[in-house]
Design a protein around this motif. Structure first.
Motif, mmCIF file in Angstrom:
data_model
loop_
_atom_site.group_PDB
_atom_site.id
_atom_site.type_symbol
_atom_site.label_atom_id
_atom_site.label_comp_id
_atom_site.label_asym_id
_atom_site.label_seq_id
_atom_site.Cartn_x
_atom_site.Cartn_y
_atom_site.Cartn_z
ATOM 1 N N ALA A 78 0.515 -1.159 0.389
ATOM 2 C CA ALA A 78 -0.123 -0.016 0.092
ATOM 3 C C ALA A 78 0.869 1.084 0.253
ATOM 4 O O ALA A 78 0.583 2.534 -0.785
ATOM 5 C CB ALA A 78 -0.918 0.142 1.607
ATOM 6 N N GLU A 79 1.944 1.389 0.581
ATOM 7 C CA GLU A 79 2.649 2.401 0.432
ATOM 8 C C GLU A 79 3.379 2.497 -0.673
ATOM 9 O O GLU A 79 3.912 3.915 -0.773
ATOM 10 C CB GLU A 79 3.887 2.318 2.074
ATOM 11 N N HIS A 80 3.896 1.947 -1.595
ATOM 12 C CA HIS A 80 4.655 1.568 -2.590
ATOM 13 C C HIS A 80 3.841 2.053 -2.895
ATOM 14 O O HIS A 80 3.852 3.152 -4.689
ATOM 15 C CB HIS A 80 5.412 0.503 -2.264
ATOM 16 N N ASP A 81 2.599 1.866 -3.245
ATOM 17 C CA ASP A 81 1.623 2.399 -4.387
ATOM 18 C C ASP A 81 1.425 3.507 -4.746
ATOM 19 O O ASP A 81 1.249 4.558 -5.121
ATOM 20 C CB ASP A 81 0.111 1.838 -4.998
ATOM 21 N N LEU A 82 1.363 4.343 -2.117
ATOM 22 C CA LEU A 82 0.937 5.562 -2.285
ATOM 23 C C LEU A 82 2.211 6.122 -2.742
ATOM 24 O O LEU A 82 1.937 7.033 -3.367
ATOM 25 C CB LEU A 82 0.878 5.378 -0.889
ATOM 26 N N ALA A 83 3.236 5.903 -2.726
ATOM 27 C CA ALA A 83 4.243 6.939 -3.068
ATOM 28 C C ALA A 83 4.355 6.501 -4.332
ATOM 29 O O ALA A 83 5.203 7.543 -5.665
ATOM 30 C CB ALA A 83 5.621 5.556 -2.483
ATOM 31 N N THR A 84 3.866 5.788 -5.247
ATOM 32 C CA THR A 84 3.891 5.940 -6.918
ATOM 33 C C THR A 84 3.064 7.342 -7.415
ATOM 34 O O THR A 84 3.038 7.412 -8.497
ATOM 35 C CB THR A 84 3.445 4.399 -7.215
ATOM 36 N N LYS A 85 1.829 7.236 -6.735
ATOM 37 C CA LYS A 85 0.661 7.290 -7.107
ATOM 38 C C LYS A 85 0.776 8.808 -6.810
ATOM 39 O O LYS A 85 0.721 10.080 -8.124
ATOM 40 C CB LYS A 85 -0.349 7.288 -6.261
ATOM 41 N N ARG A 86 1.627 9.531 -5.997
ATOM 42 C CA ARG A 86 2.064 10.710 -5.611
ATOM 43 C C ARG A 86 3.428 10.854 -6.600
ATOM 44 O O ARG A 86 3.781 12.232 -6.932
ATOM 45 C CB ARG A 86 2.904 10.718 -4.023
ATOM 46 N N HIS A 87 4.887 10.323 -6.431
ATOM 47 C CA HIS A 87 5.791 11.160 -7.969
ATOM 48 C C HIS A 87 4.524 10.848 -9.224
ATOM 49 O O HIS A 87 5.317 11.946 -9.351
ATOM 50 C CB HIS A 87 5.997 9.520 -8.209
ATOM 51 N N ASP A 88 3.391 10.507 -9.449
ATOM 52 C CA ASP A 88 3.366 10.195 -11.020
ATOM 53 C C ASP A 88 2.331 11.924 -10.977
ATOM 54 O O ASP A 88 2.194 12.130 -11.863
ATOM 55 C CB ASP A 88 2.008 9.844 -11.143
ATOM 56 N N LEU A 89 1.641 12.033 -9.597
ATOM 57 C CA LEU A 89 1.198 13.138 -9.248
ATOM 58 C C LEU A 89 2.108 14.297 -9.576
ATOM 59 O O LEU A 89 1.765 15.258 -10.567
ATOM 60 C CB LEU A 89 0.517 13.346 -8.140
ATOM 61 N N VAL A 90 3.536 14.327 -8.566
ATOM 62 C CA VAL A 90 4.180 15.308 -9.056
ATOM 63 C C VAL A 90 4.653 15.524 -10.100
ATOM 64 O O VAL A 90 5.354 16.979 -11.394
ATOM 65 C CB VAL A 90 5.542 15.129 -8.297
ATOM 66 N N ASN A 96 1.811 19.786 -16.462
ATOM 67 C CA ASN A 96 1.458 20.989 -16.395
ATOM 68 C C ASN A 96 1.837 22.018 -16.163
ATOM 69 O O ASN A 96 1.127 23.340 -16.715
ATOM 70 C CB ASN A 96 0.448 20.497 -14.820
ATOM 71 N N ASP A 97 2.308 22.713 -14.845
ATOM 72 C CA ASP A 97 3.396 23.571 -14.915
ATOM 73 C C ASP A 97 4.441 24.416 -16.465
ATOM 74 O O ASP A 97 3.630 25.455 -16.146
ATOM 75 C CB ASP A 97 4.345 24.053 -13.626
ATOM 76 N N ASP A 98 5.000 23.139 -16.984
ATOM 77 C CA ASP A 98 5.611 23.841 -18.031
ATOM 78 C C ASP A 98 4.917 23.913 -18.537
ATOM 79 O O ASP A 98 4.894 25.022 -19.971
ATOM 80 C CB ASP A 98 6.286 22.357 -18.190
ATOM 81 N N ALA A 99 3.735 23.688 -19.126
ATOM 82 C CA ALA A 99 2.856 23.862 -20.201
ATOM 83 C C ALA A 99 2.286 24.883 -20.151
ATOM 84 O O ALA A 99 1.732 26.324 -20.870
ATOM 85 C CB ALA A 99 1.295 22.608 -20.270
ATOM 86 N N ARG A 100 2.002 25.240 -18.806
ATOM 87 C CA ARG A 100 1.343 26.904 -18.690
ATOM 88 C C ARG A 100 2.217 27.796 -18.239
ATOM 89 O O ARG A 100 2.243 29.349 -19.490
ATOM 90 C CB ARG A 100 0.335 26.639 -16.685
ATOM 91 N N HIS A 101 3.372 28.074 -17.897
ATOM 92 C CA HIS A 101 4.967 28.870 -18.775
ATOM 93 C C HIS A 101 4.830 28.833 -19.705
ATOM 94 O O HIS A 101 4.863 29.484 -20.346
ATOM 95 C CB HIS A 101 5.851 27.740 -18.249
ATOM 96 N N ASP A 102 4.563 27.730 -21.302
ATOM 97 C CA ASP A 102 4.719 27.753 -22.676
ATOM 98 C C ASP A 102 4.086 28.357 -22.695
ATOM 99 O O ASP A 102 4.062 29.536 -23.462
ATOM 100 C CB ASP A 102 5.375 26.463 -22.841
ATOM 101 N N ALA A 103 2.867 27.720 -22.242
ATOM 102 C CA ALA A 103 0.950 28.955 -22.713
ATOM 103 C C ALA A 103 1.804 30.656 -22.533
ATOM 104 O O ALA A 103 1.087 31.483 -23.239
ATOM 105 C CB ALA A 103 0.144 28.910 -22.751
ATOM 106 N N GLU A 104 1.821 30.528 -21.097
ATOM 107 C CA GLU A 104 2.225 32.049 -20.316
ATOM 108 C C GLU A 104 2.850 33.171 -21.572
ATOM 109 O O GLU A 104 3.235 34.464 -22.150
ATOM 110 C CB GLU A 104 2.468 32.307 -19.224
ATOM 111 N N GLN A 105 4.124 32.320 -21.678
ATOM 112 C CA GLN A 105 5.559 32.606 -22.846
ATOM 113 C C GLN A 105 5.015 32.786 -24.642
ATOM 114 O O GLN A 105 4.941 34.424 -24.505
ATOM 115 C CB GLN A 105 6.587 32.168 -22.509
ATOM 116 N N ARG A 106 4.275 32.372 -24.445
ATOM 117 C CA ARG A 106 3.611 31.955 -25.994
ATOM 118 C C ARG A 106 2.747 33.567 -25.729
ATOM 119 O O ARG A 106 2.670 34.986 -27.128
ATOM 120 C CB ARG A 106 3.055 30.781 -26.755
ATOM 121 N N ARG A 107 1.575 33.455 -25.412
ATOM 122 C CA ARG A 107 1.087 34.770 -25.026
ATOM 123 C C ARG A 107 1.910 35.972 -24.707
ATOM 124 O O ARG A 107 1.460 37.183 -25.400
ATOM 125 C CB ARG A 107 -0.307 34.375 -23.716
#
Length: 417
Positions: A78-90, A96-107
């Motif tokens: 369970a802990e391993h699955d939770l750590a994996t999910k957290r890593h995937d979320l990060v 998403n942050d990179d995409a937002r930054h790229d979109a902002e720079q393009r704008r």
């Protein structure tokens, strides 16, 4: 990485099975041992019951140990699955942050290009809209401020002539349209100047509109009624610029090298209480009206070579910390250096004083060179202190050769008339 995780999980499962098999074997072995020891004799029945009880206890203990191992394994999984999910979320959040930054720079880039295109419009309102768009863009994006200042400065460096006298009502339509276009362009340029000056003063309003560490290059520009009050700049270049109307640079701080070579001030030029913290050059500058440098501080080397002062020039209480060079300068009217301080050498060879020259209570800490100077009308060095060498070779006073009576570090108290 996935193969390593599967191998780790397989090893963990294998370890659990081995432990469970070992516990079962231990329980069975212990049971047979106990039954063998206590299965014969007079008290065989009693011993057998006791053996069965003991075997049951051992089996229960083994089962509990196996249950604990299984629970630990589930917790680990369970802990391993939770750590994996957290890593995937990060990773997703970072993407998403990179995409937002790229979109902002393009704008931002799109807004920048659109505003620059508006500056090239043949319609004054569109050019004004482009200037205000650049202003807003720079205010919201500090890393782009210097670039936008460069763009606005480049616009002001474009060739331009002030409008002529108002045209007659019966003039040709083309003439009237050209005059109207020149008036509109004048307003656009004044707006561009105002945008620059509004962002260079640290103490104006709440300080949020101040753009720090700005370099300004307005070489060759036509500047109209330029006003900079308590502003702060890094490097500044006004080479061959034309200042039309009143020029007020009051209390301004120039932190970097400053150049006014070949500039023309068509009306009064005020530099009162300004601070030049690096070298500054006013070589070949033409002051068509009064020039005021009262209480100005020159920290680095200062040069006014071949400068032309068409009317009064005032350097009252001015401080020259570096070398001060006025070689070949011409003062058509009064030149006032009252209480001026020269901490280093002062070079004034070939200077022409067309009228009064006042060096009252001035201080020359280094050498003072007045060779081939032409003094006209009233000249005074009253209360002036010379610490270094003084040279007046080939200098004249009202056309007559001037030979000073004293050359020493003592104060000079006489008026030269």
């Amino acid at each position: 990485m996935a193969g390593g995780e599967s191998e780790q999980r397989a090893l963990s499962n294998r370890a659990i099975l081995m432990c469970a098999a070992g516990l079962v074997a231990f329980a069975v072995g212990a049971s047979w041992l106990l039954l063998g020891l206590y299965g014969h004799g007079s008290d065989a029945e009693k011993a057998r019951l006791e053996s069965i009880r003991t075997v049951g206890t051992i089996v229960l203990g083994a089962g509990g140990a196996i249950a604990l191992l299984l629970a630990a394994r589930r917790q680990q999984t369970a802990e391993h699955d939770l750590a994996t999910k957290r890593h995937d979320l990060v990773l997703r959040e970072r993407a998403n942050d990179d995409a937002r930054h790229d979109a902002e720079q393009r704008r931002i880039t799109d807004l920048y290009h659109k505003a620059v295109e508006q500056l090239g419009s043949d319609k004054a309102p569109v050019r004004l809209a482009g200037l205000y768009a650049l202003d807003r863009l720079a205010q919201d994006n500090p890393p782009r401020r210097q670039t936008i200042v460069n763009v606005i400065s480049a616009y002001l460096r474009m060739p331009y002539e002030l409008p002529r006298q108002p045209v007659a009502q019966d003039a040709d339509k083309d003439v009237r349209d050209e005059y109207r276009s020149e008036l509109q362009e004048r307003e656009v340029r004044i707006t561009a100047q105002r945008i620059l000056t509004d962002h260079l003063a640290p103490n104006h309003s709440d300080g949020t509109r101040f753009w720090a560490d700005i370099d300004l290059d307005l070489s060759g520009a036509l500047l109209i009624d330029l006003m900079l009050h308590d502003c702060e700049l890094n490097g500044a270049r006004f080479i061959n610029a034309t200042f039309t109307g009143e020029t007020l640079l009051l209390g301004i701080t120039f932190n970097g090298s400053t150049r006014f070579d070949g500039a023309t001030f068509e009306r009064d030029a005020w530099f009162a209480e300004a601070s030049f913290n690096d070298s500054v050059r006013f070589d070949r500058v033409t002051f068509c009206r009064d020039a005021r440098f009262d209480e100005t501080t020159f920290v680095g080397n200062t040069s006014f070579r071949d400068a032309r002062f068409s009317r009064d020039a005032r350097f009252d209480k001015t401080t020259f910390s570096g070398k001060a060079v006025f070689s070949g300068a011409a003062f058509a009217r009064d030149a006032n250096f009252t209480s001026a301080s020269f901490s280093d050498d002062a070079w004034l060879p070939g200077v022409n004083f067309g009228r009064d020259a006042r060096f009252v209570a001035a201080t020359f800490a280094g050498d003072a060179w007045f060779s081939q100077v032409s003094f006209s009308s009233f000249t005074t060095f009253a209360g002036t202190t010379f610490t270094g060498d003084i040279r007046f070779e080939d200098s004249t006073l009202d056309g007559v050769a001037y030979v000073p009576q004293e050359r020493n570090p003592r104060p000079v108290d006489d008026d030269l008339t």
